[in-house]
Write a protein that holds these residues in place. Structure first.
Motif, PDB file in Angstrom:
ATOM      1  N   ILE A   1      82.930  64.352  84.419  1.00  0.00           N
ATOM      2  CA  ILE A   1      83.164  64.827  85.792  1.00  0.00           C
ATOM      3  C   ILE A   1      84.389  64.157  86.406  1.00  0.00           C
ATOM      4  O   ILE A   1      84.910  64.599  87.422  1.00  0.00           O
ATOM      5  CB  ILE A   1      81.903  64.585  86.664  1.00  0.00           C
ATOM      6  CG1 ILE A   1      81.956  65.422  87.946  1.00  0.00           C
ATOM      7  CG2 ILE A   1      81.707  63.119  86.961  1.00  0.00           C
ATOM      8  CD1 ILE A   1      80.680  65.377  88.767  1.00  0.00           C
ATOM      9  N   GLY A   2      84.877  63.058  85.791  1.00  0.00           N
ATOM     10  CA  GLY A   2      86.078  62.398  86.275  1.00  0.00           C
ATOM     11  C   GLY A   2      85.835  61.329  87.307  1.00  0.00           C
ATOM     12  O   GLY A   2      86.686  61.069  88.157  1.00  0.00           O
ATOM     13  N   LEU A   3      84.667  60.664  87.243  1.00  0.00           N
ATOM     14  CA  LEU A   3      84.326  59.630  88.213  1.00  0.00           C
ATOM     15  C   LEU A   3      84.744  58.252  87.720  1.00  0.00           C
ATOM     16  O   LEU A   3      84.773  57.979  86.523  1.00  0.00           O
ATOM     17  CB  LEU A   3      82.814  59.611  88.456  1.00  0.00           C
ATOM     18  CG  LEU A   3      82.241  60.712  89.348  1.00  0.00           C
ATOM     19  CD1 LEU A   3      80.728  60.661  89.304  1.00  0.00           C
ATOM     20  CD2 LEU A   3      82.734  60.556  90.780  1.00  0.00           C
ATOM     21  N   GLU A   4      85.018  57.373  88.670  1.00  0.00           N
ATOM     22  CA  GLU A   4      85.289  55.974  88.362  1.00  0.00           C
ATOM     23  C   GLU A   4      84.075  55.145  88.765  1.00  0.00           C
ATOM     24  O   GLU A   4      83.617  55.198  89.909  1.00  0.00           O
ATOM     25  CB  GLU A   4      86.523  55.491  89.138  1.00  0.00           C
ATOM     26  CG  GLU A   4      86.888  54.040  88.851  1.00  0.00           C
ATOM     27  CD  GLU A   4      88.103  53.583  89.637  1.00  0.00           C
ATOM     28  OE1 GLU A   4      88.373  52.367  89.634  1.00  0.00           O
ATOM     29  OE2 GLU A   4      88.778  54.446  90.259  1.00  0.00           O
ATOM     30  N   LEU A   5      83.522  54.384  87.802  1.00  0.00           N
ATOM     31  CA  LEU A   5      82.360  53.542  88.069  1.00  0.00           C
ATOM     32  C   LEU A   5      82.820  52.202  88.618  1.00  0.00           C
ATOM     33  O   LEU A   5      83.838  51.648  88.206  1.00  0.00           O
ATOM     34  CB  LEU A   5      81.550  53.342  86.792  1.00  0.00           C
ATOM     35  CG  LEU A   5      81.013  54.616  86.132  1.00  0.00           C
ATOM     36  CD1 LEU A   5      80.171  54.267  84.921  1.00  0.00           C
ATOM     37  CD2 LEU A   5      80.217  55.458  87.114  1.00  0.00           C
ATOM     38  N   ASP A   6      82.024  51.672  89.560  1.00  0.00           N
ATOM     39  CA  ASP A   6      82.421  50.439  90.248  1.00  0.00           C
ATOM     40  C   ASP A   6      81.204  49.544  90.442  1.00  0.00           C
ATOM     41  O   ASP A   6      80.825  49.208  91.565  1.00  0.00           O
ATOM     42  CB  ASP A   6      83.073  50.788  91.589  1.00  0.00           C
ATOM     43  CG  ASP A   6      83.653  49.561  92.290  1.00  0.00           C
ATOM     44  OD1 ASP A   6      83.973  48.583  91.593  1.00  0.00           O
ATOM     45  OD2 ASP A   6      83.777  49.596  93.525  1.00  0.00           O
ATOM     46  N   GLY A   7      80.550  49.182  89.338  1.00  0.00           N
ATOM     47  CA  GLY A   7      79.403  48.291  89.424  1.00  0.00           C
ATOM     48  C   GLY A   7      78.099  49.020  89.677  1.00  0.00           C
ATOM     49  O   GLY A   7      77.978  50.215  89.417  1.00  0.00           O
ATOM     50  N   GLU A   8      77.103  48.282  90.208  1.00  0.00           N
ATOM     51  CA  GLU A   8      75.779  48.837  90.452  1.00  0.00           C
ATOM     52  C   GLU A   8      75.341  48.586  91.887  1.00  0.00           C
ATOM     53  O   GLU A   8      75.855  47.704  92.579  1.00  0.00           O
ATOM     54  CB  GLU A   8      74.744  48.222  89.497  1.00  0.00           C
ATOM     55  CG  GLU A   8      74.910  48.645  88.049  1.00  0.00           C
ATOM     56  CD  GLU A   8      73.774  48.136  87.182  1.00  0.00           C
ATOM     57  OE1 GLU A   8      72.942  47.349  87.686  1.00  0.00           O
ATOM     58  OE2 GLU A   8      73.723  48.525  85.997  1.00  0.00           O
ATOM     59  N   ILE A   9      74.350  49.389  92.308  1.00  0.00           N
ATOM     60  CA  ILE A   9      73.714  49.229  93.616  1.00  0.00           C
ATOM     61  C   ILE A   9      72.248  48.902  93.376  1.00  0.00           C
ATOM     62  O   ILE A   9      71.610  49.514  92.512  1.00  0.00           O
ATOM     63  CB  ILE A   9      73.832  50.524  94.451  1.00  0.00           C
ATOM     64  CG1 ILE A   9      75.304  50.855  94.729  1.00  0.00           C
ATOM     65  CG2 ILE A   9      73.064  50.399  95.759  1.00  0.00           C
ATOM     66  CD1 ILE A   9      75.504  52.192  95.417  1.00  0.00           C
ATOM     67  N   ASP A  10      71.712  47.933  94.115  1.00  0.00           N
ATOM     68  CA  ASP A  10      70.276  47.679  94.047  1.00  0.00           C
ATOM     69  C   ASP A  10      69.704  47.729  95.461  1.00  0.00           C
ATOM     70  O   ASP A  10      70.434  47.872  96.439  1.00  0.00           O
ATOM     71  CB  ASP A  10      69.963  46.354  93.361  1.00  0.00           C
ATOM     72  CG  ASP A  10      70.568  45.154  94.082  1.00  0.00           C
ATOM     73  OD1 ASP A  10      70.489  45.115  95.322  1.00  0.00           O
ATOM     74  OD2 ASP A  10      71.120  44.264  93.403  1.00  0.00           O
ATOM     75  N   SER A  11      68.384  47.628  95.539  1.00  0.00           N
ATOM     76  CA  SER A  11      67.718  47.770  96.840  1.00  0.00           C
ATOM     77  C   SER A  11      67.755  46.490  97.659  1.00  0.00           C
ATOM     78  O   SER A  11      67.362  46.496  98.830  1.00  0.00           O
ATOM     79  CB  SER A  11      66.255  48.189  96.619  1.00  0.00           C
ATOM     80  OG  SER A  11      65.549  47.169  95.930  1.00  0.00           O
ATOM     81  N   GLY A  12      68.183  45.386  97.059  1.00  0.00           N
ATOM     82  CA  GLY A  12      68.192  44.123  97.768  1.00  0.00           C
ATOM     83  C   GLY A  12      66.910  43.324  97.613  1.00  0.00           C
ATOM     84  O   GLY A  12      66.841  42.164  98.001  1.00  0.00           O
ATOM     85  N   ARG A  13      65.887  43.974  97.069  1.00  0.00           N
ATOM     86  CA  ARG A  13      64.609  43.306  96.794  1.00  0.00           C
ATOM     87  C   ARG A  13      64.136  43.781  95.435  1.00  0.00           C
ATOM     88  O   ARG A  13      63.979  44.981  95.206  1.00  0.00           O
ATOM     89  CB  ARG A  13      63.572  43.667  97.865  1.00  0.00           C
ATOM     90  CG  ARG A  13      63.864  43.113  99.244  1.00  0.00           C
ATOM     91  CD  ARG A  13      63.208  41.746  99.439  1.00  0.00           C
ATOM     92  NE  ARG A  13      61.766  41.898  99.430  1.00  0.00           N
ATOM     93  CZ  ARG A  13      61.047  42.208 100.515  1.00  0.00           C
ATOM     94  NH1 ARG A  13      61.627  42.397 101.668  1.00  0.00           N
ATOM     95  NH2 ARG A  13      59.732  42.303 100.425  1.00  0.00           N
ATOM     96  N   GLU A  14      63.883  42.861  94.521  1.00  0.00           N
ATOM     97  CA  GLU A  14      63.614  43.197  93.124  1.00  0.00           C
ATOM     98  C   GLU A  14      62.462  44.180  92.957  1.00  0.00           C
ATOM     99  O   GLU A  14      62.482  45.045  92.095  1.00  0.00           O
ATOM    100  CB  GLU A  14      63.335  41.920  92.334  1.00  0.00           C
ATOM    101  CG  GLU A  14      63.105  42.146  90.855  1.00  0.00           C
ATOM    102  CD  GLU A  14      62.876  40.849  90.101  1.00  0.00           C
ATOM    103  OE1 GLU A  14      62.541  40.908  88.906  1.00  0.00           O
ATOM    104  OE2 GLU A  14      63.034  39.769  90.715  1.00  0.00           O
ATOM    105  N   GLU A  15      61.426  44.061  93.794  1.00  0.00           N
ATOM    106  CA  GLU A  15      60.231  44.884  93.603  1.00  0.00           C
ATOM    107  C   GLU A  15      60.318  46.240  94.302  1.00  0.00           C
ATOM    108  O   GLU A  15      59.409  47.055  94.194  1.00  0.00           O
ATOM    109  CB  GLU A  15      58.987  44.135  94.119  1.00  0.00           C
ATOM    110  CG  GLU A  15      58.869  44.051  95.647  1.00  0.00           C
ATOM    111  CD  GLU A  15      59.669  42.908  96.262  1.00  0.00           C
ATOM    112  OE1 GLU A  15      59.461  42.613  97.453  1.00  0.00           O
ATOM    113  OE2 GLU A  15      60.502  42.323  95.553  1.00  0.00           O
ATOM    114  N   LEU A  16      61.399  46.502  95.026  1.00  0.00           N
ATOM    115  CA  LEU A  16      61.488  47.732  95.815  1.00  0.00           C
ATOM    116  C   LEU A  16      62.356  48.779  95.118  1.00  0.00           C
ATOM    117  O   LEU A  16      63.322  48.437  94.427  1.00  0.00           O
ATOM    118  CB  LEU A  16      62.071  47.438  97.197  1.00  0.00           C
ATOM    119  CG  LEU A  16      61.232  46.540  98.097  1.00  0.00           C
ATOM    120  CD1 LEU A  16      61.910  46.388  99.446  1.00  0.00           C
ATOM    121  CD2 LEU A  16      59.829  47.092  98.259  1.00  0.00           C
TER     122      LEU A  16
END
Length: 232
Positions: free
Chosen positions: A4-19
């Protein structure tokens, strides 16, 4: 992402491991309109992507406002924060269509994972949008209903397998087939239809319009077979 031509820039998390993470569609039309404004959940991880102006963002990842949550809060009620980046992106590439999901919804769709009940339907809509063709057999049932046709010279058999399960996981898994009332099945036909019968014996109604045979089925339990007799 490369297709699709996207550039990846790391990951996103919820800020809380269990959520879980959340996402929200904002589209007014198209296959996503039914979920507009609703928070839908899925399991992390999730890719952070950069997109240019020729991409269409169909859904945004929504962050949680962890400042409003007690540290022992188990995520029963999410506190939506601000958008964190694209979740569902679409783009037309040459003569084709490409759809990108920043989170792995297919992994979230298996039993025991955190996801909304809508996840299978979201995946099905995504596949149909990318294919850009009407399926030869359709139904108003959930995507957990499988349809297969077998065609002979003067008869078609439509096999309907209902895999809609109740799934409750807490040490043990409780599963049973959920009966589906008042279902409609539509299939392409190329010859005049004479009769449609169900092997279960339940009465079915049918009509043909513009090359599509529509069959109304009062109830689908675990399975059903529809026999369509037509001109050879």
């Amino acid at each position: 992402a490369a297709l699709i031509g996207l550039e990846l820039d790391g990951e996103i998390d919820s800020g809380r491991e269990e959520l879980p993470l959340y996402y929200r569609f904002e589209a007014d039309a198209g296959p996503w309109a039914a979920w507009r404004g609703r928070l839908l959940a899925f399991n992390p991880p999730c890719a952070r992507v950069r997109s240019s102006a020729d991409f269409r963002v169909e859904a945004e990842i929504i962050g949680l406002d962890t400042d409003r949550m007690h540290e022992d809060h188990m995520g029963i009620k999410p506190y939506p924060g601000s958008p964190q980046g694209p979740m569902v992106l679409t783009r037309r590439v040459a003569d084709g269509r490409v759809l990108y999901l920043a989170g792995d919804l297919a992994d979230s769709a298996v039993p025991g994972k955190t996801a909304d009940a809508d996840v299978l339907e979201v995946l099905a809509k995504a596949a149909l949008w990318a294919a850009d063709v009407p399926p030869p057999v359709t139904t108003n049932a959930p995507p957990s209903v499988e349809l297969v046709t077998h065609v002979k010279q003067d008869r078609m058999a439509i096999f309907v397998l209902n895999q809609t399960m109740n799934q409750v996981e807490n040490n043990d898994v409780i599963r049973y087939v959920v009966p589906l009332p008042d279902q409609e099945i539509r299939v392409r036909v190329k010859a005049p239809v004479h009769t449609v019968t169900a092997i279960s014996g339940q009465p079915v109604r049918h009509e043909v319009d513009d090359g599509w045979l529509s069959v109304r089925v009062p109830r689908i339990d675990e399975y059903e077979v529809l026999l369509v007799d037509h001109t050879a």
